[in-house]
Design an enzyme around this catalytic site. Structure first.
Site, short mmCIF file in Angstrom:
data_model
loop_
_atom_site.label_atom_id
_atom_site.label_comp_id
_atom_site.label_asym_id
_atom_site.label_seq_id
_atom_site.Cartn_x
_atom_site.Cartn_y
_atom_site.Cartn_z
CB CYS A 151 10.98 -16.29 39.83
SG CYS A 151 10.06 -16.23 38.40
CG HIS A 204 0.82 -16.84 75.38
ND1 HIS A 204 1.36 -17.89 74.90
CD2 HIS A 204 -0.03 -16.28 74.38
CE1 HIS A 204 1.24 -18.09 73.84
NE2 HIS A 204 0.25 -17.02 73.27
#
Length: 670
Positions: free
Chosen positions: A406, A589
């Site tokens: 932050c 894949h």
């Protein structure tokens, strides 16, 4: 190989202001403990304090008849400015810069004779920056054995020059500025205009400039005023928890959905924890609520001015506990009234806005998040687009370090890190380190970075290798659960080979964050022609998962895109981590180790109208993928976009020709 050139996005003026403000507050925030210590000593031991002690408070004379020096004066004149100067220099050039910053600060301290916070905020970074430039002149040119001699004497010589610059050049200018700023504040107070500052302060807070305003501007002026008058109203212009509390209370009574349910917890954290950032999303949902914050802020400041109340030192964080702890002995009534009246006015205005405004039938916080994602155009990855169907992003390796960043590194980030840390521990991953940090202190060493949506743009350049998540609610953001799922899938066996299965999540920049989009390759061997009619089957013959993998792999083999070893790798990959992505989609894949078996990039698409059982999930579309370099990431990203839309999935189910499928998957070839 051609390289795509991506234009660097223009950074907004707000981000530039935030960066500058963060840098200023970054010199103050690490030293807040010293300010609090000085405030406690002042409140207790000065002549008008709770327990006057001449030797500590610096009043009266000692046994020799000399005036007592005490702690209050030396701390405010020497210790605090030197800490600020050192911190500013260290931010620019590590410890060496910090030393030069402190030396330069000493010059302005002695030259002015008054608390030199502004001077320290100038000389600290200046000392670090100039020393860095001087060292660069002979970097790599010093003969072996003479490094220490050159480094020490260069620092000493330049430090002495900086001290003289501070004494003769900077201190007169800063003294004049401090006098002028003090006169402005006094003018505002004398003419009853100080409450008008809330018109600028309250909106700036919601734009994450709160720490920059409070500790970069108001704290230095307030400390000087406190030294002269024993207290300062400036410490409460930004830190008053009343305006935010009033807004959260209004949501408790008149809010909707999660916004209403989360408001009580947010109010407790805001009021007692002092984390003001927690109410910002509630204002951002209804921007008109900024009027409530302004009205409450003006009321609080006016009350302080009328009662002549103030604090002896900064209240950080802005908790009611910190506020009362730093309240001057004669100001408790005024300060408490200031908080109560600010809360009341803010609550009344916010209640009217919430009751008369348009009410959504859906959860307001989620709606605000969706609206933000739509405006920013980031809802394009598998991790966010298919999350409802079970698709989860997977990192290429185990996640070890997560940081919640932050503006200041001690407010919302600390709370968010605590919430997320507990969730990750509960999920069974106690070894994953979850920390909090100021954005200015970020380094590119984290796996995942979490920020408020308005701060993500500032965090990304500092942590370009990390996966970024943006949140709009510090307590109960659904993004926390996404991060936990990410850890669960990335930190299990075989996770190193799992990234291609959710390649779109790691290849695109999602609404909650993510790596950058893998650029489409050029026409020479790039995505163009990756999906062709011969590789599309509308009615697959397979009835099991393994048969479907063989069928999809055979299409790739028939096109000459892979060799037979790749088909084995597709099965190996499926055994380690499932390639089911949700929305009836699986994308089998090969493993990362099978890249040598890929001859060119290609995609095959097979539809199974009756569905196939895929590890307990129903699959109707199997997309076989083979990608060279990073091309498979672009392919998966494009496929994910198609399966994001329920309408397009329905069109795929209803398609009667291969051409219809190719049209829907046209983005794969674009």
């Amino acid at each position: 190989m051609a390289t795509d050139t991506v234009a660097k996005p223009r950074t907004s003026a707000r981000v530039h202001v935030q960066k500058f403000g963060t840098f200023l507050s970054g010199m103050i925030m690490p030293n807040i403990g010293a300010f609090i210590a000085w405030g406690i000593i002042t409140a207790l031991f000065i002549e008008k304090g709770w327990f006057p002690v001449a030797a500590l408070g610096g009043f009266g004379t000692n046994d020799a008849g000399d005036p007592n020096v005490g702690l209050v004066g030396p701390m405010i004149i020497y210790l605090l400015p030197l800490l600020i100067g050192y911190t500013g220099g260290k931010m620019v050039y590590d410890v060496r810069g910090g030393v030069l910053g402190a030396i330069g600060t000493m010059g302005v301290i002695v030259g002015a004779g008054i608390p030199m916070f502004i001077g320290a905020m100038i000389m600290g970074p200046l000392g670090g920056w100039t020393m860095k430039k001087i060292d660069a002149i002979w970097d790599g040119k010093i003969r072996p054995g003479f490094e220490m001699l050159v480094n020490n004497f260069s620092a000493g010589i330049w430090g002495s020059l900086l001290a003289m610059l501070g004494f003769y050049g900077i201190s007169p200018l800063v003294s004049a500025f401090s006098t002028g700023a003090g006169n402005v504040v006094q003018f505002l107070v004398s003419n009853g205009l100080l409450p008008l500052t809330s018109i600028f302060i309250e909106p700036a807070k919601v734009l994450f400039l709160n720490n920059a305003i409070n500790h970069g501007v108001l704290t230095p002026l307030g400390v000087q005023q406190s030294l002269e008058q024993g207290k300062s109203i400036l410490f409460l212009l930004e830190a008053n928890p009343g305006p935010g509390l009033g807004i959260l209370l209004a949501y408790m009574f008149f809010g909707r959905g999660i916004a209403k349910g989360s408001a009580p917890g947010a109010a407790i954290i805001h009021f007692f924890g002092g984390i003001h950032e927690i109410y910002f999303p509630y204002v951002l949902m209804r921007p008109l609520l900024i009027l409530a914050a302004i009205a409450g802020g003006m009321t609080g400041v006016a009350t302080l001015a009328v009662t002549n109340a103030g604090l002896v030192a900064p209240a950080a964080p802005g908790s009611i506990i910190a506020v009362l702890a730093q309240t001057s002995r004669d100001s408790y009534l005024g300060v408490i009234l200031s908080v109560l009246l600010a809360t009341t006015v803010s609550f009344l205005v916010a209640s009217v806005i919430l009751k008369t405004g348009k009410v959504s039938s859906e959860d307001e916080l989620h709606e605000a998040t969706a609206k933000m994602e739509g405006m920013k155009g980031k809802k394009s990855s598998v991790s966010s687009a298919l999350v409802g169907g079970g698709g989860v992003a997977v990192m290429a390796g185990p996640i070890r370090n997560i940081v919640f960043a932050c503006d200041a590194g001690m407010g919302s980030s600390a709370m968010g890190a605590t919430v997320l840390r507990n969730k990750i521990k509960a999920a069974g991953f106690p070894d994953v380190k979850v920390t909090n940090s100021a954005i200015a202190s970020l380094t590119d060493t984290y796996d995942v970075v979490i920020t408020h949506q308005d701060l993500t743009e500032r965090a990304k350049p500092l942590t370009s290798q990390a996966l970024h998540y943006s949140v709009d609610n510090f307590m109960s953001s659904p993004r926390y659960d996404e991060v936990v799922e990410l850890v669960q899938h990335s930190n299990t066996a075989g996770a190193q080979e799992a990234a291609p299965a959710a390649g779109a999540a790691a290849a695109t920049e999602p609404a909650t964050g993510g790596a950058h989009v893998a650029p489409a390759a050029d026409a020479d061997g790039g995505p163009a022609g990756i999906l062709v009619a011969e590789s599309v089957v509308l009615n697959g013959t397979a009835t099991t998962r393994d048969q479907a993998i063989d069928e999809a792999g055979q299409l790739l083999l028939d096109r000459g895109a892979v060799d037979s070893g790749y088909l084995d790798a597709m099965h190996e990959r499926e055994e380690s981590v499932s390639t089911y992505m949700g929305s009836y989609l699986a994308i089998p894949h090969g493993t990362n180790a099978a890249k040598d078996h890929i001859l060119k990039s290609a995609v095959s698409v097979i539809r199974y109208p009756q569905g196939i059982d895929w590890n307990g999930k129903e699959v109707k579309f199997v997309v076989g993928v083979a990608g060279i370099n990073n091309e498979h990431l672009h392919i998966l990203s494009s496929i994910a976009k198609v399966f994001t839309s329920k309408e397009q999935v329905a069109q795929l189910e209803a398609a009667t020709t291969v051409e219809e499928v190719l049209d829907l998957f046209g983005k794969v070839n674009s």
